[in-house]
Motif scaffolding. Structure first.
Motif, PDB file in Angstrom:
ATOM      1  N   GLN A  47     -32.688   8.803 -18.639  1.00  0.00           N
ATOM      2  CA  GLN A  47     -32.247  10.102 -18.731  1.00  0.00           C
ATOM      3  C   GLN A  47     -30.570  10.113 -18.571  1.00  0.00           C
ATOM      4  N   GLU A  48     -29.873   9.589 -17.867  1.00  0.00           N
ATOM      5  CA  GLU A  48     -28.534   9.227 -17.848  1.00  0.00           C
ATOM      6  C   GLU A  48     -27.963   8.638 -19.279  1.00  0.00           C
ATOM      7  N   TYR A  49     -28.771   7.739 -19.687  1.00  0.00           N
ATOM      8  CA  TYR A  49     -28.523   7.313 -21.332  1.00  0.00           C
ATOM      9  C   TYR A  49     -28.598   8.298 -22.185  1.00  0.00           C
ATOM     10  N   ALA A  50     -29.546   9.060 -22.120  1.00  0.00           N
ATOM     11  CA  ALA A  50     -29.906  10.151 -23.138  1.00  0.00           C
ATOM     12  C   ALA A  50     -28.754  11.167 -23.233  1.00  0.00           C
ATOM     13  N   VAL A  51     -28.190  11.586 -21.855  1.00  0.00           N
ATOM     14  CA  VAL A  51     -27.316  12.749 -21.741  1.00  0.00           C
ATOM     15  C   VAL A  51     -25.858  11.989 -22.057  1.00  0.00           C
ATOM     16  N   LEU A  52     -25.592  10.894 -21.282  1.00  0.00           N
ATOM     17  CA  LEU A  52     -24.345  10.351 -21.595  1.00  0.00           C
ATOM     18  C   LEU A  52     -23.679   9.665 -22.791  1.00  0.00           C
ATOM     19  N   ALA A  77     -21.542   9.682 -13.730  1.00  0.00           N
ATOM     20  CA  ALA A  77     -22.599   8.785 -13.444  1.00  0.00           C
ATOM     21  C   ALA A  77     -22.392   7.512 -14.000  1.00  0.00           C
ATOM     22  N   GLY A  78     -21.928   7.586 -15.155  1.00  0.00           N
ATOM     23  CA  GLY A  78     -21.588   6.097 -16.167  1.00  0.00           C
ATOM     24  C   GLY A  78     -20.532   5.414 -15.568  1.00  0.00           C
ATOM     25  N   CYS A  79     -19.397   5.835 -15.099  1.00  0.00           N
ATOM     26  CA  CYS A  79     -18.325   5.039 -14.677  1.00  0.00           C
ATOM     27  C   CYS A  79     -17.595   5.329 -13.309  1.00  0.00           C
ATOM     28  N   GLY A  80     -17.944   6.440 -12.896  1.00  0.00           N
ATOM     29  CA  GLY A  80     -17.462   6.842 -11.477  1.00  0.00           C
ATOM     30  C   GLY A  80     -16.198   7.591 -11.573  1.00  0.00           C
ATOM     31  N   ASN A  81     -15.642   7.916 -12.748  1.00  0.00           N
ATOM     32  CA  ASN A  81     -14.586   8.708 -13.102  1.00  0.00           C
ATOM     33  C   ASN A  81     -14.404  10.147 -12.141  1.00  0.00           C
ATOM     34  N   GLU A  82     -13.724  10.773 -11.473  1.00  0.00           N
ATOM     35  CA  GLU A  82     -13.603  11.817 -10.884  1.00  0.00           C
ATOM     36  C   GLU A  82     -13.488  13.075 -12.019  1.00  0.00           C
ATOM     37  N   ASP A 126     -12.658   8.541 -19.066  1.00  0.00           N
ATOM     38  CA  ASP A 126     -12.543   7.387 -18.871  1.00  0.00           C
ATOM     39  C   ASP A 126     -13.415   6.420 -19.805  1.00  0.00           C
ATOM     40  N   CYS A 127     -14.833   7.140 -19.969  1.00  0.00           N
ATOM     41  CA  CYS A 127     -15.543   6.291 -20.754  1.00  0.00           C
ATOM     42  C   CYS A 127     -16.392   6.980 -21.921  1.00  0.00           C
ATOM     43  N   GLY A 128     -15.974   8.391 -22.179  1.00  0.00           N
ATOM     44  CA  GLY A 128     -16.447   8.939 -23.342  1.00  0.00           C
ATOM     45  C   GLY A 128     -17.797   9.541 -23.108  1.00  0.00           C
ATOM     46  N   GLY A 129     -18.357   9.472 -22.105  1.00  0.00           N
ATOM     47  CA  GLY A 129     -19.725   9.899 -21.853  1.00  0.00           C
ATOM     48  C   GLY A 129     -19.844  11.521 -22.097  1.00  0.00           C
ATOM     49  N   HIS A 130     -20.873  11.956 -22.755  1.00  0.00           N
ATOM     50  CA  HIS A 130     -21.199  13.354 -22.893  1.00  0.00           C
ATOM     51  C   HIS A 130     -21.480  14.137 -21.342  1.00  0.00           C
ATOM     52  N   GLY A 151     -26.235  17.953 -14.798  1.00  0.00           N
ATOM     53  CA  GLY A 151     -26.084  17.299 -13.366  1.00  0.00           C
ATOM     54  C   GLY A 151     -26.358  15.912 -13.659  1.00  0.00           C
ATOM     55  N   VAL A 152     -27.298  15.415 -14.489  1.00  0.00           N
ATOM     56  CA  VAL A 152     -27.563  13.854 -14.409  1.00  0.00           C
ATOM     57  C   VAL A 152     -26.492  13.123 -15.070  1.00  0.00           C
ATOM     58  N   ALA A 153     -25.323  13.902 -15.399  1.00  0.00           N
ATOM     59  CA  ALA A 153     -24.239  13.189 -15.967  1.00  0.00           C
ATOM     60  C   ALA A 153     -23.360  12.747 -14.910  1.00  0.00           C
TER      61      ALA A 153
END
Length: 160
Positions: A47-52, A77-82, A126-130, A151-153
């Motif tokens: 689910q994190e992969y699908a969203v991010l 959730a991918g890289c810990g960036n605040e 930091d990681c480009g995650g959606h 939220g899952v992101a």
């Protein structure tokens, strides 16, 4: 008349951005945190992969982060960036965690036209995650913005 219709169709078809074009832009930009898609799949839940990584949207009212109101920081959730602080979180009634502003430098913005109209996309700087989208219907007494975030992101780190 047929020539005009064909010309209009050709113009519309050539001006549309596909999801593949948008995703390739996000994937090729250099970020502080850069991984292959295989590496992302290893560290993220499906689910994190699908969203991010694929810009999916989680179901509304499904995130445990909707009810978080204690002081703390929401991180990618991918890289810990605040990304966001609890003090800027508000109940929007949409079913997703909503904030009126990010932590400075935590997020970046892009355009999303998957639904046939343009929206402002929010992603991790930091990681480009959606992460979600930003709208102009937030609290008028603050910024007027509503960062509608999956939220899952994010993960939540309570303040000690």
């Amino acid at each position: 008349m047929k020539k005009i219709i064909i010309l209009i169709i050709a113009i519309v078809a050539s001006s549309c951005n596909s999801n593949a074009q948008q995703n390739s832009e996000t994937k090729t930009k250099d970020y502080k945190v850069s991984k292959t898609e295989a590496e992302w799949k290893e560290i993220l839940s499906p689910q994190e992969y699908a969203v991010l990584r694929e810009a999916a949207t989680e179901r509304p009212h499904s995130s445990k982060l909707n009810d978080v109101n204690v002081p703390g920081i929401f991180v990618c959730a991918g890289c810990g960036n605040e990304l966001y602080e609890t003090k800027h979180k508000f109940e929007s009634g949409t079913g997703w965690p909503s904030f009126d502003r990010p932590i400075e430098g935590g997020v970046a913005y892009g355009a999303d036209s998957k639904l046939g109209y343009q929206r402002d996309e929010v992603h991790c700087a930091d990681c480009g995650g959606h992460l979600g989208h930003v709208f102009d219907d937030g609290p008028r007494e603050t910024t007027g913005k509503r960062h509608c975030i999956n939220g899952v992101a994010m993960n939540f780190i309570p303040k000690e």
